[in-house]
Design an enzyme around this catalytic site. Structure first.
Site, mmCIF file in Angstrom:
data_model
loop_
_atom_site.group_PDB
_atom_site.id
_atom_site.type_symbol
_atom_site.label_atom_id
_atom_site.label_comp_id
_atom_site.label_asym_id
_atom_site.label_seq_id
_atom_site.Cartn_x
_atom_site.Cartn_y
_atom_site.Cartn_z
ATOM 1 N N GLU A 68 -95.271 30.302 9.420
ATOM 2 C CA GLU A 68 -96.648 29.881 9.697
ATOM 3 C C GLU A 68 -96.840 28.438 9.272
ATOM 4 O O GLU A 68 -96.170 27.951 8.366
ATOM 5 C CB GLU A 68 -97.629 30.759 8.893
ATOM 6 C CG GLU A 68 -98.291 31.857 9.717
ATOM 7 C CD GLU A 68 -99.416 31.351 10.633
ATOM 8 O OE1 GLU A 68 -99.370 30.191 11.086
ATOM 9 O OE2 GLU A 68 -100.339 32.126 10.882
ATOM 10 N N ASP A 69 -97.801 27.769 9.914
ATOM 11 C CA ASP A 69 -98.169 26.425 9.469
ATOM 12 C C ASP A 69 -99.016 26.494 8.201
ATOM 13 O O ASP A 69 -98.814 25.738 7.261
ATOM 14 C CB ASP A 69 -98.918 25.668 10.590
ATOM 15 C CG ASP A 69 -100.070 26.470 11.208
ATOM 16 O OD1 ASP A 69 -100.286 27.639 10.823
ATOM 17 O OD2 ASP A 69 -100.754 25.918 12.095
ATOM 18 N N ASP A 88 -104.712 30.593 5.282
ATOM 19 C CA ASP A 88 -106.070 30.301 4.820
ATOM 20 C C ASP A 88 -106.631 31.589 4.204
ATOM 21 O O ASP A 88 -106.374 31.891 3.043
ATOM 22 C CB ASP A 88 -106.872 29.801 6.027
ATOM 23 C CG ASP A 88 -108.282 29.371 5.690
ATOM 24 O OD1 ASP A 88 -108.708 29.515 4.540
ATOM 25 O OD2 ASP A 88 -108.989 28.892 6.596
ATOM 26 N N LYS A 117 -103.778 27.578 1.401
ATOM 27 C CA LYS A 117 -105.073 27.314 0.753
ATOM 28 C C LYS A 117 -105.302 28.450 -0.241
ATOM 29 O O LYS A 117 -105.958 29.456 0.084
ATOM 30 C CB LYS A 117 -106.198 27.318 1.800
ATOM 31 C CG LYS A 117 -106.148 26.152 2.766
ATOM 32 C CD LYS A 117 -107.370 26.211 3.690
ATOM 33 C CE LYS A 117 -107.293 25.194 4.787
ATOM 34 N NZ LYS A 117 -108.353 25.377 5.809
ATOM 35 N N PHE A 126 -110.334 21.511 5.357
ATOM 36 C CA PHE A 126 -109.695 21.541 6.677
ATOM 37 C C PHE A 126 -108.639 20.438 6.782
ATOM 38 O O PHE A 126 -108.883 19.293 6.423
ATOM 39 C CB PHE A 126 -110.753 21.376 7.766
ATOM 40 C CG PHE A 126 -110.253 21.801 9.112
ATOM 41 C CD1 PHE A 126 -110.156 23.147 9.428
ATOM 42 C CD2 PHE A 126 -109.862 20.858 10.050
ATOM 43 C CE1 PHE A 126 -109.666 23.543 10.665
ATOM 44 C CE2 PHE A 126 -109.382 21.249 11.292
ATOM 45 C CZ PHE A 126 -109.288 22.597 11.594
ATOM 46 N N ASP A 134 -104.159 21.767 14.317
ATOM 47 C CA ASP A 134 -105.128 21.164 15.228
ATOM 48 C C ASP A 134 -106.563 21.307 14.742
ATOM 49 O O ASP A 134 -106.879 22.127 13.886
ATOM 50 C CB ASP A 134 -105.046 21.852 16.590
ATOM 51 C CG ASP A 134 -105.632 23.272 16.534
ATOM 52 O OD1 ASP A 134 -105.177 24.060 15.682
ATOM 53 O OD2 ASP A 134 -106.572 23.570 17.307
ATOM 54 N N ARG A 176 -102.440 17.682 16.845
ATOM 55 C CA ARG A 176 -101.150 18.307 16.506
ATOM 56 C C ARG A 176 -100.009 17.290 16.478
ATOM 57 O O ARG A 176 -98.997 17.497 15.814
ATOM 58 C CB ARG A 176 -100.791 19.401 17.519
ATOM 59 C CG ARG A 176 -101.754 20.580 17.566
ATOM 60 C CD ARG A 176 -101.148 21.711 18.384
ATOM 61 N NE ARG A 176 -102.108 22.702 18.826
ATOM 62 C CZ ARG A 176 -102.505 23.758 18.111
ATOM 63 N NH1 ARG A 176 -102.057 23.939 16.890
ATOM 64 N NH2 ARG A 176 -103.370 24.623 18.602
HETATM 65 P P1 IMP Z 1 -106.032 32.764 8.266
HETATM 66 O O1 IMP Z 1 -105.814 33.953 9.139
HETATM 67 O O2 IMP Z 1 -107.456 32.622 7.809
HETATM 68 O O3 IMP Z 1 -105.072 32.711 7.082
HETATM 69 O O4 IMP Z 1 -105.822 31.492 9.146
HETATM 70 C C1 IMP Z 1 -104.598 31.136 9.566
HETATM 71 C C2 IMP Z 1 -104.634 30.306 10.836
HETATM 72 O O5 IMP Z 1 -105.827 29.531 10.981
HETATM 73 C C3 IMP Z 1 -103.499 29.342 10.777
HETATM 74 O O6 IMP Z 1 -102.354 29.856 11.431
HETATM 75 C C4 IMP Z 1 -104.042 28.122 11.491
HETATM 76 O O7 IMP Z 1 -103.770 28.220 12.873
HETATM 77 C C5 IMP Z 1 -105.523 28.189 11.307
HETATM 78 N N1 IMP Z 1 -105.999 27.300 10.214
HETATM 79 C C6 IMP Z 1 -106.375 27.659 8.965
HETATM 80 N N2 IMP Z 1 -106.754 26.614 8.238
HETATM 81 C C7 IMP Z 1 -106.595 25.537 9.038
HETATM 82 C C8 IMP Z 1 -106.808 24.117 8.832
HETATM 83 O O8 IMP Z 1 -107.210 23.631 7.767
HETATM 84 N N3 IMP Z 1 -106.519 23.318 9.897
HETATM 85 C C9 IMP Z 1 -106.065 23.808 11.085
HETATM 86 N N4 IMP Z 1 -105.849 25.110 11.319
HETATM 87 C C10 IMP Z 1 -106.119 25.972 10.299
HETATM 88 MG MG MG Z 2 -101.818 29.208 13.279
#
Ligand code: IMP
Ligand code: MG
Length: 186
Positions: free
Chosen positions: A108-109, A112, A140, A161, A168, A174
């Site tokens: 994963e990138d 969050d 995060k 963010f 993105d 990106r």
């Molecule tokens: P989660 O499911 O809340 O952990 O979110 C994960 C996904 O949300 C990641 O794979 C990203 O694609 C996107 N994401 C979360 N935070 C950011 C950010 O700060 N910038 C850009 N994309 C984010």
């Molecule tokens: Mg993602």
């Protein structure tokens, strides 16, 4: 090749400033690659990248790993065009590989809330792989509310963010070679 790496950048009308440089990202990926090389030698693991965000990290990470390995991708959508998670995960594309009895490295990138990673680990586990470990470039830490399995983390970052290096904002940014953080003063 010259890369796109300004000090500050505007994206969708908001200001971002440099947070992690190309050099910092590269050095950390070299370390992660070394650890994965040690752990997975002789096991022919499959890297599974989460589209779209992880494609740049995955391509650098794979090239820092000195073992035989394969790659596949899946795609999820949880953010839409917003800066906060919708709290819902939707499947957009599944993997093609048969992962039964295979060693999986899920890439994963960013983690969050942890919802996407948790969803993915549960989903892949149902396909009976030999093992699943996870790698995320960014975490995060304070935003994560889910019980989530994180085996390798590039950088722990605040709950702001971020943009660039595959990440993105409403699909833009990106192609930035470094990672930028939202300038909250704006
Ligand atoms: P989660 O499911 O809340 O952990 O979110 C994960 C996904 O949300 C990641 O794979 C990203 O694609 C996107 N994401 C979360 N935070 C950011 C950010 O700060 N910038 C850009 N994309 C984010
Ligand atoms: Mg993602």
């Amino acid at each position: 090749m010259s890369l796109y790496k300004p000090q500050t950048v505007e994206c969708n009308g908001e200001e971002f400033e440099i947070y992690l440089t190309e050099k910092e990202i590269k050095e950390r990926i070299t370390e992660l690659g070394r650890e994965l090389t040690e752990q997975y030698g002789g096991q022919n693991p499959i890297f599974i990248g989460v589209l779209n965000g992880a494609f740049i990290f995955l391509s650098d990470l794979m090239r820092s790993v000195e073992i035989t390995c394969e790659v596949d991708f899946l795609k999820l959508s949880s953010y839409g065009d917003e800066k906060v998670s919708s709290g819902q995960v939707t499947d957009l594309k599944d993997i093609d590989a048969d992962i039964e009895d295979r060693h999986i490295i899920l890439v994963e990138d960013i983690v969050d809330t942890g919802l996407s990673m948790r969803y993915l680990v549960d989903k892949l586990r149902k396909k009976n792989p030999a093992s699943i470990e996870t790698v995320t470039l960014l975490h995060k830490t304070e935003a994560t509310t889910e019980e989530v399995q994180l085996n390798y983390v590039g950088f722990r970052i605040p709950s702001l963010f971020v943009l660039g290096y595959g990440l993105d904002y409403a699909q833009k940014g990106r192609n930035l070679a470094q990672i930028y953080i939202l300038n909250e003063g704006n």
